[in-house]
Design an enzyme around this catalytic site. Structure first.
Site, PDB file in Angstrom:
ATOM      1  CD  GLU A  43       6.898  -1.434   6.936  1.00 17.52           C
ATOM      2  OE1 GLU A  43       5.718  -1.552   6.075  1.00 17.52           O
ATOM      3  OE2 GLU A  43       6.987  -0.665   8.131  1.00 17.52           O
ATOM      4  CE  LYS A 116       1.675  -1.987   6.461  1.00 21.45           C
ATOM      5  NZ  LYS A 116       2.927  -0.810   6.314  1.00 21.45           N
ATOM      6  CB  CYS A 153       4.317  -1.431   9.560  1.00 18.63           C
ATOM      7  SG  CYS A 153       4.618   0.030  10.418  1.00 18.63           S
TER       8      CYS A 153
END
Length: 291
Positions: A43, A116, A153
């Site tokens: 990331e 995300k 993540c």
């Protein structure tokens, strides 16, 4: 048989963006040299993890997808090597900012992007200051080698995300990550919890999971995070097939037979026996029975 070899990588990052890209490329080339066809980088690898502190000066690192240095660089690498590359980047779109990922197919074309969905906010991980909540929804891409789903993540803590992507036809799940110590309490070590959560996604969906984390200690004023690496590749039974250590820059590879895995997912009956009519409560915040 339809076999595919995947790779997970891990490395440390500095404020020299071009050097980070060069280092990432070296890992991609190493993975490709070992036969990997889909290669995961961690990331936000263009810079250190800048979310430790709330500083408006870091907004400057956001770029539009079409102008992002890493995405444009790795389009050429993907085409040259014939590999698929999910590339994490800090996205700017007008006045919005996203923690995003572009999926580059093996011909160098960008198939699309994902933003995300789950944005954390806590000491050392102040992401709500930098990112809008993603608005793309979960996505699956048909690449040259496999249908892949990608979370970023904090997304990896949510079984709903993994299940959604698998229901959409994903054959492999990828999670670029930046996780390490907790600046407010150095005694906390989340490494085992972090891995176990994703191993559960693999087992519950009978799908391989690939996770790439960063390494090294990064500091910003009085905040410091020791990123613990431990990148891994999980098999469809929730078993760790390959695992990296906490400190080394490295490449992991593993091969899977996608046709065999599809038969296993159907045969096991997990998706046959689902009861979506009973899961409406998952669409609530407070667990109340929906009307």
């Amino acid at each position: 048989m339809r076999k595919v070899k995947v790779a997970a990588t891990q490395m440390s990052c500095t404020w020299d963006i071009e050097d980070n890209i060069r280092k990432a490329e070296a890992l991609v080339r190493e993975a490709a040299g070992r036969g990997a066809q889909i290669i995961l980088l961690q990331e936000l690898f263009e810079t250190p993890y800048f979310c430790q502190k709330e500083k408006s000066c870091y907004y400057q690192y956001a770029t539009e997808l079409e102008q992002n240095r890493a995405v444009n660089h790795f389009r050429g690498v993907a085409k040259e090597l014939g590999v698929v590359l999910p590339i994490s980047f800090y996205e700017k779109k007008n006045y919005a900012r996203y923690n995003s990922l572009a999926v580059i197919d093996a011909d160098g074309e960008v198939l699309g992007s994902y933003r995300k969905s789950h944005i954390p906010d806590g000491p050392g991980y102040e992401e709500k200051f930098y990112f809008n909540p993603g608005d793309t929804g979960f996505k699956v891409w048909k690449t040259r080698y496999a249908k892949i789903g990608v979370g970023i993540c904090w997304d990896q803590w949510y079984p709903e995300a993994a299940r959604c992507m698998t229901l959409m036809g994903a054959e492999l799940l990828f999670y670029p990550t930046a996780i390490g110590s907790e600046p407010q309490d150095s005694s906390i070590d989340s490494k085992d919890h972090w891995q176990t959560c994703m191993l559960g996604h693999a087992a519950a969906n009978l799908i391989p999971v690939v996770a790439s984390n960063r390494i090294g200690t990064e500091s910003d004023e009085d905040s410091s995070i020791n990123f613990y690496g431990s990148s891994f590749i999980a098999g469809p039974a929730g078993n760790k097939v390959e695992e990296a250590g906490r400190t080394e820059e490295t490449v992991l590879t593993a091969e899977f037979d996608l046709d065999q895995l599809e038969v296993q997912r159907i045969e096991w009956g997990i998706f046959r026996d689902r009861r979506p009519d009973l899961y409406k409560i998952l669409a609530t915040y407070d667990g109340s029975t929906p009307v």
